[in-house]
Design a protein around this motif. Structure first.
Motif, short mmCIF file in Angstrom:
data_model
loop_
_atom_site.label_atom_id
_atom_site.label_comp_id
_atom_site.label_asym_id
_atom_site.label_seq_id
_atom_site.Cartn_x
_atom_site.Cartn_y
_atom_site.Cartn_z
N LEU A 56 -1.89 1.06 -10.98
CA LEU A 56 -2.90 1.20 -12.05
C LEU A 56 -2.22 1.24 -13.41
O LEU A 56 -1.09 1.74 -13.54
N ASN A 57 -2.90 0.76 -14.41
CA ASN A 57 -2.36 0.72 -15.76
C ASN A 57 -2.35 2.13 -16.36
O ASN A 57 -3.41 2.67 -16.68
N SER A 58 -1.19 2.71 -16.49
CA SER A 58 -1.08 4.08 -17.01
C SER A 58 0.25 4.24 -17.71
O SER A 58 1.29 3.82 -17.20
N ASP A 59 0.22 4.88 -18.88
CA ASP A 59 1.45 5.24 -19.59
C ASP A 59 1.71 6.73 -19.50
O ASP A 59 2.59 7.26 -20.20
N SER A 60 0.97 7.43 -18.66
CA SER A 60 1.13 8.87 -18.51
C SER A 60 2.06 9.17 -17.33
O SER A 60 2.55 8.27 -16.65
N ALA A 61 2.25 10.46 -17.08
CA ALA A 61 3.10 10.87 -15.97
C ALA A 61 2.46 10.59 -14.62
O ALA A 61 3.14 10.62 -13.59
N ILE A 62 1.15 10.32 -14.60
CA ILE A 62 0.44 10.04 -13.36
C ILE A 62 0.41 8.54 -13.12
O ILE A 62 -0.17 7.78 -13.90
N GLN A 63 1.04 8.12 -12.04
CA GLN A 63 1.12 6.71 -11.67
C GLN A 63 0.51 6.55 -10.27
O GLN A 63 0.86 7.29 -9.36
N CYS A 64 -0.39 5.60 -10.13
CA CYS A 64 -1.11 5.45 -8.86
C CYS A 64 -0.99 4.03 -8.33
O CYS A 64 -1.22 3.07 -9.07
N LEU A 65 -0.67 3.93 -7.05
CA LEU A 65 -0.63 2.64 -6.36
C LEU A 65 -1.87 2.54 -5.47
O LEU A 65 -2.02 3.30 -4.51
N LEU A 66 -2.77 1.61 -5.80
CA LEU A 66 -3.98 1.43 -5.01
C LEU A 66 -3.65 0.78 -3.68
O LEU A 66 -2.99 -0.27 -3.63
N LEU A 67 -4.14 1.37 -2.59
CA LEU A 67 -3.89 0.85 -1.25
C LEU A 67 -5.18 0.55 -0.50
O LEU A 67 -5.14 0.05 0.63
N ASN A 68 -6.33 0.90 -1.10
CA ASN A 68 -7.64 0.38 -0.71
C ASN A 68 -8.19 0.87 0.62
O ASN A 68 -9.26 0.44 1.04
N SER A 69 -7.50 1.80 1.28
CA SER A 69 -8.05 2.41 2.48
C SER A 69 -7.33 3.72 2.74
O SER A 69 -6.16 3.89 2.34
N ASN A 70 -8.02 4.63 3.40
CA ASN A 70 -7.38 5.89 3.77
C ASN A 70 -6.19 5.66 4.68
O ASN A 70 -5.14 6.31 4.56
N THR A 71 -6.33 4.72 5.60
CA THR A 71 -5.24 4.46 6.56
C THR A 71 -3.98 3.99 5.86
O THR A 71 -2.88 4.51 6.10
N LYS A 72 -4.11 3.01 4.96
CA LYS A 72 -2.94 2.48 4.25
C LYS A 72 -2.32 3.55 3.34
O LYS A 72 -1.10 3.65 3.22
N ALA A 73 -3.18 4.33 2.69
CA ALA A 73 -2.66 5.38 1.80
C ALA A 73 -1.86 6.40 2.59
O ALA A 73 -0.77 6.82 2.16
N LYS A 74 -2.37 6.79 3.76
CA LYS A 74 -1.64 7.76 4.57
C LYS A 74 -0.35 7.16 5.13
O LYS A 74 0.68 7.83 5.22
N GLN A 75 -0.39 5.88 5.48
CA GLN A 75 0.83 5.22 5.97
C GLN A 75 1.90 5.16 4.88
O GLN A 75 3.08 5.40 5.14
#
Length: 376
Positions: free
Chosen positions: A303-322
């Motif tokens: 995600l577009n962010s210049d803050s300390a919080i950086q997020c990678l979208l993985l589009n499902s609970n399963t992929k995020a947990k993996q």
């Protein structure tokens, strides 16, 4: 089994079957890329030392506050601290709360009345939403950072209108178009309230002061459990607002006041923040280093962010947990953020960058993320 127990068990079973059951985990020895300790104050031996010094020079103070601030728990020290913090953030006045949650619930449940309107960004903190639900005001949500959506809701507003945004959003890490939102609120005679929880630190006094808008924003909420490394919060605004909250904010009135230790920790954290230029520069450099290290991917985007919080979208609970499991096995404390905490289809890993993360740690984390997303 009693009927209440049957209900509880059924709801927990639903969570487990959906893959979104929550459980508490103890501390670990992984490299910290998940906490809100952006400037390392919670880890700081210097902060611990000056807190101890501050306590030692006030030996008359008690272990606990003994009651609410309206009964036995108010101190001259507390009122002086509120004035100091308000001055730091260039505000007329401020009122301390025991937590950011208490501050938002107290403010939004007491200030808007029946016939008034609260309009908030769809991604504001849950505590804002909970406070708004406790009020009797009309409540509208506008699409995240969408000026047209906000204006549409402003046209429907009745009574006194309050617009609520965050200066840095906790789950996306992005920032709103504050100037444009302010223009809209002025055009429609609405009052802008900004939660600064995740901006203080990246901007020492918060984004509002950084943009020199402190005289145009109705109220701000600053929390101390993120970059300041301690606990509590303050609502900043006019002295009139402070007096109102003392009289009507239930989460202030009906709770035991903060202990002297907590107050001393807050005061010393601000003293350290005034000298934290090197920490802030290092944090900014570390954010840039991390972003540069993530390989472009057609499916999984940062995600577009210049803050300390950086997020990678993985589009499902399963992929995020993996992904979280992959990174934890590599030695990094990174957590998955699952729906319903975030909307379905936007599940992610949330990475918090800190001033104390080393170049080697950031490069190794980036490499581990690239390995995962390129293998998919």
């Amino acid at each position: 089994m009693r009927s209440a127990d049957n209900y509880i068990q059924g709801k927990l079973d639903e969570r487990r079957s959906s893959g979104i059951y929550r459980a508490l985990k103890p501390e670990n020895n992984l490299v910290d890329f998940c906490s809100n300790d952006y400037l390392g104050f919670a880890h700081s031996a210097v902060l611990k030392e000056i807190i101890a010094r501050e306590i030692s020079i006030h030996p008359q103070n008690l272990n606990g506050s003994t009651g609410s601030r309206l009964i036995s728990g108010n101190l001259i020290y507390t009122e002086n601290l509120e004035q100091q913090i308000a001055a730091f953030h260039k505000s007329e006045a401020g009122l301390l709360f025991n937590s950011g949650y208490d501050a938002n619930v107290g403010l939004f449940s007491s200030l808007p009345q029946k016939g008034d309107t609260i309009i908030h960004d769809e991604l504001v903190h849950a505590s804002v939403i909970d406070g708004a639900r406790l009020s009797h005001a009309n409540r509208y949500t506008f699409r995240h950072n969408d000026l047209d959506s906000l204006e549409g809701k402003l046209k429907q507003a009745k009574g006194i209108c309050y617009v609520v945004i965050e200066s840095v959003y906790s789950m996306d890490g992005d920032m709103p178009p504050v100037m444009e939102i302010l223009k809209l609120t002025e055009q429609y005679n609405a009052h802008l309230i900004i939660d600064e929880a995740h901006a203080v630190g990246l901007y020492p006094c918060g984004l509002v002061v950084h943009l020199e808008l402190q005289d145009k924003v109705f109220a701000r909420i600053v929390t101390f459990g993120k970059a300041l490394g301690c606990h509590g919060a303050i609502v900043l605004g006019s002295d009139l607002l402070r007096q109102y909250l003392v009289n009507f904010a239930r989460s202030f009135i009906y709770t035991t006041a903060a202990s002297f230790h907590q107050l001393a920790a807050i005061k010393m954290a601000y003293e350290l923040l005034e000298k934290a230029g090197d920490n802030i520069r290092q944090l900014t450099n570390n954010i840039s280093l991390f972003k540069q290290g993530i390989s472009p991917n057609p499916v999984y985007c940062l995600l577009n962010s210049d803050s300390a919080i950086q997020c990678l979208l993985l589009n499902s609970n399963t992929k995020a947990k993996q992904a979280a499991s992959h990174l934890q096995n590599a030695g990094f404390d990174v957590r998955a953020i699952l729906s319903p905490t975030v909307p379905q289809g936007t599940e992610r890993i949330r990475i918090c960058i800190h001033s104390f993360n080393t170049t080697a740690e950031i490069n190794q984390l980036s490499a581990a993320i690239n390995t995962f997303i390129n293998a998919e």
